[in-house]
Design a protein around this motif. Structure first.
Motif, short mmCIF file in Angstrom:
data_model
loop_
_atom_site.label_atom_id
_atom_site.label_comp_id
_atom_site.label_asym_id
_atom_site.label_seq_id
_atom_site.Cartn_x
_atom_site.Cartn_y
_atom_site.Cartn_z
N LEU A 133 0.88 -1.11 -0.06
CA LEU A 133 -0.19 -0.03 -0.01
C LEU A 133 0.88 1.20 0.09
O LEU A 133 2.04 1.28 0.10
CB LEU A 133 -0.92 -0.21 1.22
CG LEU A 133 -2.00 -1.01 1.35
CD1 LEU A 133 -2.89 -1.01 2.57
CD2 LEU A 133 -2.62 -1.37 0.02
N SER A 134 0.33 2.48 -0.27
CA SER A 134 0.90 3.53 -0.15
C SER A 134 1.97 4.37 0.88
O SER A 134 2.70 4.73 0.79
CB SER A 134 -0.17 4.77 -0.45
OG SER A 134 -1.06 5.02 0.41
N ASP A 135 1.56 3.38 1.97
CA ASP A 135 2.13 3.83 3.28
C ASP A 135 3.18 2.80 3.58
O ASP A 135 3.88 2.68 4.59
CB ASP A 135 1.43 3.93 4.57
CG ASP A 135 0.45 2.71 4.83
OD1 ASP A 135 0.61 1.60 3.85
OD2 ASP A 135 -0.43 2.81 5.77
N GLY A 136 3.51 1.96 2.41
CA GLY A 136 4.58 0.74 2.66
C GLY A 136 3.99 -0.34 3.19
O GLY A 136 4.75 -1.15 3.60
N LEU A 137 2.77 -0.68 3.80
CA LEU A 137 2.16 -1.65 4.47
C LEU A 137 2.05 -2.85 3.30
O LEU A 137 1.49 -2.74 2.32
CB LEU A 137 0.82 -1.37 5.00
CG LEU A 137 0.15 -2.58 5.65
CD1 LEU A 137 1.01 -3.01 7.01
CD2 LEU A 137 -1.10 -2.04 6.03
N ASP A 138 2.69 -3.90 3.49
CA ASP A 138 2.77 -5.09 2.83
C ASP A 138 1.55 -6.09 3.11
O ASP A 138 1.75 -6.68 4.24
CB ASP A 138 4.20 -5.97 2.84
CG ASP A 138 4.44 -7.11 1.97
OD1 ASP A 138 3.22 -7.37 1.03
OD2 ASP A 138 5.36 -7.56 1.48
N ILE A 139 0.51 -6.04 2.27
CA ILE A 139 -0.65 -6.90 2.44
C ILE A 139 -0.58 -8.10 1.68
O ILE A 139 -1.55 -8.81 1.96
CB ILE A 139 -1.94 -6.01 2.43
CG1 ILE A 139 -2.12 -5.80 0.93
CG2 ILE A 139 -1.75 -5.06 3.30
CD1 ILE A 139 -3.54 -5.36 0.44
N THR A 140 0.58 -8.53 1.23
CA THR A 140 0.54 -9.74 0.10
C THR A 140 0.30 -11.00 1.39
O THR A 140 -0.71 -11.78 0.80
CB THR A 140 1.80 -9.80 -0.15
OG1 THR A 140 2.57 -8.71 -1.12
CG2 THR A 140 1.93 -11.01 -1.28
N PRO A 141 0.86 -11.21 2.35
CA PRO A 141 0.44 -12.45 3.21
C PRO A 141 -0.95 -12.43 3.47
O PRO A 141 -1.43 -13.28 3.66
CB PRO A 141 1.40 -12.05 4.48
CG PRO A 141 2.58 -11.49 4.21
CD PRO A 141 2.10 -10.33 3.26
N ARG A 150 -3.04 -13.48 0.43
CA ARG A 150 -2.70 -15.11 0.16
C ARG A 150 -3.48 -15.73 1.08
O ARG A 150 -4.00 -16.89 0.93
CB ARG A 150 -1.39 -15.31 -0.02
CG ARG A 150 -0.82 -14.53 -1.28
CD ARG A 150 0.92 -14.96 -1.16
NE ARG A 150 1.31 -14.45 -2.49
CZ ARG A 150 2.79 -14.22 -2.78
NH1 ARG A 150 3.35 -14.26 -1.78
NH2 ARG A 150 3.09 -13.85 -3.80
N ALA A 151 -3.42 -15.34 2.49
CA ALA A 151 -4.05 -15.99 3.34
C ALA A 151 -5.76 -15.98 3.30
O ALA A 151 -6.32 -17.03 3.23
CB ALA A 151 -3.83 -15.10 4.83
N GLU A 152 -6.16 -14.85 2.84
CA GLU A 152 -7.75 -14.82 2.57
C GLU A 152 -8.10 -15.98 1.55
O GLU A 152 -9.11 -16.50 1.37
CB GLU A 152 -8.20 -13.51 2.52
CG GLU A 152 -9.73 -13.63 2.14
CD GLU A 152 -10.35 -12.40 2.46
OE1 GLU A 152 -11.20 -11.77 1.74
OE2 GLU A 152 -10.33 -11.85 3.58
N LEU A 153 -7.12 -15.90 0.20
CA LEU A 153 -7.64 -16.69 -0.82
C LEU A 153 -7.56 -18.02 -0.62
O LEU A 153 -8.32 -19.05 -0.75
CB LEU A 153 -6.59 -16.32 -1.76
CG LEU A 153 -6.68 -14.99 -2.65
CD1 LEU A 153 -5.72 -14.61 -3.62
CD2 LEU A 153 -7.96 -15.15 -3.45
#
Length: 616
Positions: A301-309, A312-315
């Motif tokens: 995200l724009s503030d550098g927050l990596d939400i990739t995990p 993938r967890a929700e998928l």
């Protein structure tokens, strides 16, 4: 075990597990956490943990921070999901909770908001505190964020974790899948024996309009079947010379055998969704969803927050969700319906859910001449993120040809959320709302009555009831009536609440009786608020500390919104002591939300020979 030691700039993290907290917290040495925050939606669990911690550690309520964060994060979240949809667009992608953006099902947006609230706490003065989260993936993300902020972190692990936890979960997933397949096969057997679509010759008429019908006990309240959301639509279609038939999909709350038996007595043409399924479809649906693993790029995200995990967890979690498999069956049934019958239009309740997209895909592929119409039956709110389109997905999402709305406000909100205003038609309210009420039975209380109308879901209902207790529990001058949503068991909810004072009443009476006898309404997201506004009953919206608010009346300035019990109590007494705070604004707001039924607009949408996307 070695007990954690907290010092300055320390963050203690724990799963929402009472045994874990009880076992570890009493042994903490050094500087104990000064406050704690709860990231999750299980209000009963949160209250049990609060009782366990007692006064030793103060709970930090995050209602205001959470709602402000959700408001500021909404646009970016929508565009991020739109980008993922552009990268992964396929039939199976539209069966994921990530693509659906349904806040009642997907936790992704809520997790993002929790993490941004945590980021604000971490930027404070370094006071040690405790974070309690309900999901392991969220707890892991909290730990990474705290470490990045320079905090020392200690994670308290629950007794059941690691391989044993995953093994137990896998077993539950398989049992759920087998139960789903068996239940669907049973439904197909009963539907084929009923054979409504074969026996009813009227379904072969030249101008057949199929209306999808979610069916439960409400559909048989007077002993005969009626379409709860569209009972006013069939007469309009028939008056225009068409034939209206309901495609019935029975909800799990109504026994399927009972539904089939009662539908046999229907005076209206009906079909069952399962009549258009094959016995192998449920198995194919489960395995198709289980096998699907979309290639997800890194999402930052724009503030550098990596939400990739988190994505993938929700998928991964969604792969074992029978709701996705159930929606896959909508594609199977819709495809065979489109090939078997000549359907002029297919009409359904529009919330941009995954099952809707499957029906749209089926008709688009197998009967492109069928006009697909989604009717917005509920009240649209900008934070109900199903009703949004990201810029990159607007041309990809399987949408209907026409989005029919119940009022100008819905059209305005949808247009501001990425939908093309030119594809909308204002049909007005096809379902009944109690805008005008008759006074209910009064008692000899003599004071003012506050009605607490909860929304669907046990957790949100308990939260609102507890806030009402904190606000008015020591205020016997008021009579407080709690009305739980019909989908929530009042007995179960009461068992999870502390003892109620004498001036609190849990009522089973319908809202149509309770509302006119009330002087003030407390609500979170219930449509009862529109009815109260129409009856000039003052309202207070209650902010949530657990989930993202979907305040239907957020743009009505005369309806205040608070999360703090003391602020709610003060506002209630101020409102009850004065004149109606909304006045003429109420009537204009209700008319904007719920327009009068417009048969001409309905006929225009159903008509052939015109570009549906250009209907004014």
């Amino acid at each position: 075990m070695t007990q954690p030691t907290l010092g300055k700039s320390s963050c203690l993290l724990a799963m929402a597990d009472e045994r874990t907290i009880r076992r570890n917290l009493s042994g903490i040495t050094g500087q104990a956490p000064r406050f704690w925050v709860y990231f999750g939606t299980d209000t009963a669990c949160c209250e049990r943990i609060a009782d366990l911690l007692g006064d030793a550690v103060t709970r930090r309520h995050i209602a205001q921070d959470l709602q402000e964060t959700a408001d500021s994060s909404r646009a970016e979240y929508i565009d991020v999901i739109g980008g993922l949809s552009a990268a992964c667009s396929s039939r199976l992608w539209w069966l994921t909770t990530v693509s659906e953006k349904n806040p009642f099902v997907s936790s992704l947006f809520l997790w993002i908001c929790y993490l941004r609230v945590l980021s604000g706490l971490l930027s404070g003065d370094g006071t040690p505190f405790l974070v309690i989260a309900e999901q392991q993936v969220l707890l892991d993300a909290c730990r990474r964020l705290a470490v990045h902020a320079g905090y020392e972190t200690t994670v308290l692990k629950p007794p059941l974790s690691g391989p044993l936890f995953r093994l137990r979960k896998a077993g539950k997933d398989w049992i759920r899948g087998i139960h789903f397949v068996a239940g669907q096969v049973f439904r197909i057997l009963l539907a084929r024996s009923a054979g409504f679509s074969r026996k009813n010759r009227i379904l072969s008429s030249g101008s057949l309009h199929v209306i999808h019908s979610w069916t439960d006990r409400r559909s048989f309240q007077d002993g005969t079947y009626q379409n709860v959301y569209f009972h006013a639509l069939a007469p309009i279609i028939e008056k225009a010379g068409g034939t209206a038939a309901d495609l019935v999909q029975v909800l799990p709350t109504l026994p399927y055998r009972s539904a089939v038996r009662m539908l046999r007595e229907s005076a209206r043409p009906v079909m069952l969704v399962e009549e258009f399924l094959r016995f192998r479809d449920p198995v194919a649906a489960m395995f198709s969803v289980w096998r699907y693993r979309p290639p997800i790029p890194g999402v930052v995200l724009s503030d550098g927050l990596d939400i990739t995990p988190l994505v993938r967890a929700e998928l991964d979690e969604g792969r074992f969700d029978t709701r996705s498999a159930q929606s896959y069956l909508a594609y199977c049934a819709g495809s065979r319906l489109a090939r078997r019958l000549r359907v002029a239009s297919f009409i359904y309740t529009f919330e941009n859910h995954m099952w809707e997209k499957m029906f749209n895909l089926a008709f688009r592929e197998h009967s492109p001449e069928t006009r697909r119409i989604g009717y917005v039956h509920s009240i649209v709110n900008r934070m109900y993120t199903c009703y949004t389109l990201g810029r990159q997905e607007a041309e990809l999402v399987p949408l209907p040809d026409v989005i029919a709305v119940n009022g100008e406000r819905a059209a305005r909100v949808l247009a501001g959320s990425g939908f093309d205003r030119r594809m909308m038609a204002v049909w007005g309210a096809l379902r009944d709302f109690a805008i005008q009420g008759s006074p209910g039975p009064q008692d000899d209380h003599g004071g003012k009555t506050v009605l607490v109308a909860t929304s669907a879901g046990l957790g949100p209902s308990l939260e609102l009831a507890r806030i009402a207790l904190l606000s008015f529990g020591n205020d016997p001058v008021l009579r407080v009536v709690v009305k739980f949503h019909p989908t929530v068991s009042a007995a179960r909810a009461r068992a999870l609440l502390p003892p109620l004072p004498a001036h609190f009443i849990v009522s089973e009476d319908p809202v149509s009786v309770l509302l006119p006898a009330s002087d003030l309404l407390l609500y979170t997201e219930s449509t009862v608020c529109v009815e109260a506004l129409g009856q000039h009953i003052p309202l207070i919206h209650v902010k949530s500390s657990f989930s993202i608010d979907m305040n239907i009346l957020e743009d009505v300035d005369c309806v205040p919104s608070y999360g703090d019990p003391q602020a709610i109590r003060e506002a209630a007494h101020r409102i009850l002591a004065g004149p109606d705070p909304c006045g003429d604004v109420a009537e204009r707001a209700v008319a904007d939300i719920l327009a009068e039924k417009n048969p001409a607009a309905v006929r225009s949408s159903l008509g052939s020979g015109q570009d549906a996307s250009r209907i004014p």
